[in-house]
Scaffold this motif. Sequence first.
Motif, PDB file in Angstrom:
ATOM      1  N   ASP A 202      51.647   8.626  34.330  1.00 48.57           N
ATOM      2  CA  ASP A 202      50.610   9.462  33.705  1.00 48.57           C
ATOM      3  C   ASP A 202      51.018  10.928  33.717  1.00 48.57           C
ATOM      4  O   ASP A 202      51.864  11.341  34.508  1.00 48.57           O
ATOM      5  N   ASP A 203      50.376  11.711  32.865  1.00 45.50           N
ATOM      6  CA  ASP A 203      50.510  13.168  32.917  1.00 45.50           C
ATOM      7  C   ASP A 203      49.232  13.772  32.362  1.00 45.50           C
ATOM      8  O   ASP A 203      48.357  13.061  31.848  1.00 45.50           O
ATOM      9  N   HIS A 204      49.100  15.081  32.469  1.00 44.40           N
ATOM     10  CA  HIS A 204      47.882  15.742  31.979  1.00 44.40           C
ATOM     11  C   HIS A 204      48.176  17.196  31.669  1.00 44.40           C
ATOM     12  O   HIS A 204      49.194  17.763  32.091  1.00 44.40           O
ATOM     13  N   PHE A 233      47.578  11.740  29.455  1.00 47.21           N
ATOM     14  CA  PHE A 233      48.632  10.999  28.777  1.00 47.21           C
ATOM     15  C   PHE A 233      49.051   9.819  29.648  1.00 47.21           C
ATOM     16  O   PHE A 233      49.561  10.002  30.757  1.00 47.21           O
ATOM     17  N   ASP A 234      48.822   8.632  29.147  1.00 49.85           N
ATOM     18  CA  ASP A 234      49.067   7.401  29.898  1.00 49.85           C
ATOM     19  C   ASP A 234      50.392   6.803  29.464  1.00 49.85           C
ATOM     20  O   ASP A 234      50.479   6.121  28.436  1.00 49.85           O
ATOM     21  N   GLY A 235      51.439   7.068  30.237  1.00 46.33           N
ATOM     22  CA  GLY A 235      52.767   6.597  29.886  1.00 46.33           C
ATOM     23  C   GLY A 235      52.988   5.145  30.239  1.00 46.33           C
ATOM     24  O   GLY A 235      52.303   4.569  31.087  1.00 46.33           O
ATOM     25  N   TRP A 239      58.254   7.548  32.383  1.00 45.63           N
ATOM     26  CA  TRP A 239      57.414   8.745  32.460  1.00 45.63           C
ATOM     27  C   TRP A 239      57.780   9.818  31.443  1.00 45.63           C
ATOM     28  O   TRP A 239      57.091  10.828  31.308  1.00 45.63           O
ATOM     29  N   SER A 242      55.200  10.778  28.341  1.00 42.00           N
ATOM     30  CA  SER A 242      54.001  11.505  28.772  1.00 42.00           C
ATOM     31  C   SER A 242      54.354  12.925  29.205  1.00 42.00           C
ATOM     32  O   SER A 242      53.582  13.863  28.966  1.00 42.00           O
ATOM     33  N   ARG A 246      52.874  16.499  27.690  1.00 40.56           N
ATOM     34  CA  ARG A 246      52.334  17.598  28.514  1.00 40.56           C
ATOM     35  C   ARG A 246      52.949  18.928  28.100  1.00 40.56           C
ATOM     36  O   ARG A 246      52.269  19.956  28.047  1.00 40.56           O
ATOM     37  N   SER A 321      53.737   6.483  25.340  1.00 45.32           N
ATOM     38  CA  SER A 321      52.571   7.070  25.998  1.00 45.32           C
ATOM     39  C   SER A 321      51.377   7.099  25.055  1.00 45.32           C
ATOM     40  O   SER A 321      51.515   7.409  23.864  1.00 45.32           O
ATOM     41  N   ALA A 323      47.729   9.031  24.268  1.00 43.58           N
ATOM     42  CA  ALA A 323      47.327  10.434  24.385  1.00 43.58           C
ATOM     43  C   ALA A 323      45.851  10.563  24.070  1.00 43.58           C
ATOM     44  O   ALA A 323      45.359  10.009  23.087  1.00 43.58           O
ATOM     45  N   THR A 459      42.677   8.067  31.977  1.00 49.64           N
ATOM     46  CA  THR A 459      43.532   6.970  31.550  1.00 49.64           C
ATOM     47  C   THR A 459      42.850   5.654  31.916  1.00 49.64           C
ATOM     48  O   THR A 459      41.875   5.625  32.670  1.00 49.64           O
TER      49      THR A 459
END
Length: 627
Positions: A202-204, A233-235, A239, A242, A246, A321, A323, A459
């Motif tokens: 994940d990322d944000h 962002f759900d990768g 990774w 995502s 970001r 990912s 989004a 997510t």
Amino acid sequence: MRRALVQNLRTFRRPSPRKALKQLRINGPTSTYNVSFHRSIVSRNPQPLRAQMQLGRRLSGPLLLGAFAGGVAYFYQQQTAAKSPVDVHAPKVTGVAVGPSKAYSTATGAAQSAAGSVDELPEAVRKALIVDKGQLYTAQIPADQPLTKETDYSGRKVLEMLTPEQASAKLRTNEESYLVGRGEGVVRYDVVQIPSNDPIEDDHVEKIVEVPDTIAATENGKTRSDWMFWGVFDGHAGWTTSAKLRQTLVSYVARELNATYQSALQDPKLTFPSSDAVEAAIKKGFVKLDNEITHESVQKVLKAQSKVVAAEILAPALSGSCALLSFYDSRSKELRVACTGDSRAVLGRRGSSGKWTATALSTDQTGGTASEDARLRAEHPGEPYVTMNGRILGGLEPSRAFGDAVYKWGKETQEKMKNQYFGRSPSKYLKTPPYVTAEPVVTTTKVQPEKGDFVVMATDGLWEMLTNEEVVGLVGRWLENQASKSTQEGGKASSNSATGWLQSWFSSQKAASLPIEHQKLGSKDDGQRAPIRQQQWGVPAGQDERFVVEDPNAATHLVRNALGGKDRDMLSALLTLPTPYSRRYRDDLTVQVIFFGEGEGNGKVELNKEASATVANGAAEGIKAKL
């Protein structure tokens, strides 16, 4: 993101209670140390331990399947038990689960009935979490006995179960909270991430952009306007995609919005661009970035003729990912949510009864969503396998995503990339790509800051554990708890403080149930999937007493309750399991909670230290990220 094969859903089949109630055994007096298994976590005494039985049914299925499907990560082998400092015979039972917290200073109650006669344990003990052939146990280990791992490849490892305090610390490791004092409709936002993959896929992103006068038309003598962005962002399959989102998605979208707002100013009749124009700009930003990731990267690799370059450039294309990006214009008070994939945004708004209502601002986009299935079949006529078992070509679950080039490249490109650089063999069902698009579905909502609206973005790791109404009700309860604390402290907090903006909304009274207005679903296919983990674990719906309020960060509060709430053993067990085996029981979790309001603005965005973990290089003051 939940990417397990469909047959993993067979975890709904749980072992029979009769088999699950087999007693546990403990070593005799020849053991080096007495270790008491507390339970498998089920008991022969059903009445006083009903909660144990319910939880046993909840976890036994997925734990049993997960361990057999992917191999046992941490377990004991009976053949080598005598060699270990902690000598334990693994009992043969069908399936077990972690149950409610108990006093662990001595073996009592169900533990004694399961273990038989045991010596009194030291007062200071530690809990261990042990998985043996698909079965999970908690055990007691003397506090002065260090845990070790063996290197003889016997497969025997002991993993110390996190204490409730350690579990809370792990939950709060990545939490952040910011107070927005710009007086333009947003008063605070909270964020947290809990990894399951290593590294987290994940990322944000959170960014606030002060719009210049050139594109912010004067209104009521005010020219300043903020554009605020929040994204999760759900990768999957890595990774890198995502992380790319970001770094770049907000910039791509902001550039398109800038051009759209500039064009609107050329028309003296317009104050804002039309809603359709704004939505089109957001979609254009998404599609442009995905084209760079997926197709322009191929041209760069072919031009460079270098595997080193290919490894870096192709990585975001080969992984993927989802989004979810929200765009809030503080001048128009409109919130636009762009969804690509199966992350979800939900609006919490106070109803006439004083309780909260939950409104989904996005639709989960998977091969199993009826509207997405119909769209794909219309775009690819004569291809019966365009969706299969709720997945694209039988493989990928989200029907919209960034990257995932194997569902977008033609066969010729895929074979060339695979033979010369990196890639995978194309699916045997691949005929007319692309099958997956990054174009989002955009919704527009008029926010009511004066009523204290809030939005939860997360997510799917959260939504597979909690329903929309539970999430909104939990935030509502958290708000009431925060307001109650403010009242108890004398109500002296200013409107710019962590709790000052709450005082005008709530009384100090708190109800036992979640403050939520329950609504009937409007259609059979509303795009909102039921929480799969609740189905697997047998969590009964509508039991609000399982929830707790312990965290000053609203996002962390949601994650705590998703992973167990008041059931501290369940929370500790889920946070103790290491990567990659934790992935069978919980996904990566990324949660954002945005609070709208009309507090007095001081023009700043400040770190809310009360609800933020320690920042690595000193406290982060001011705006975290700004274009």
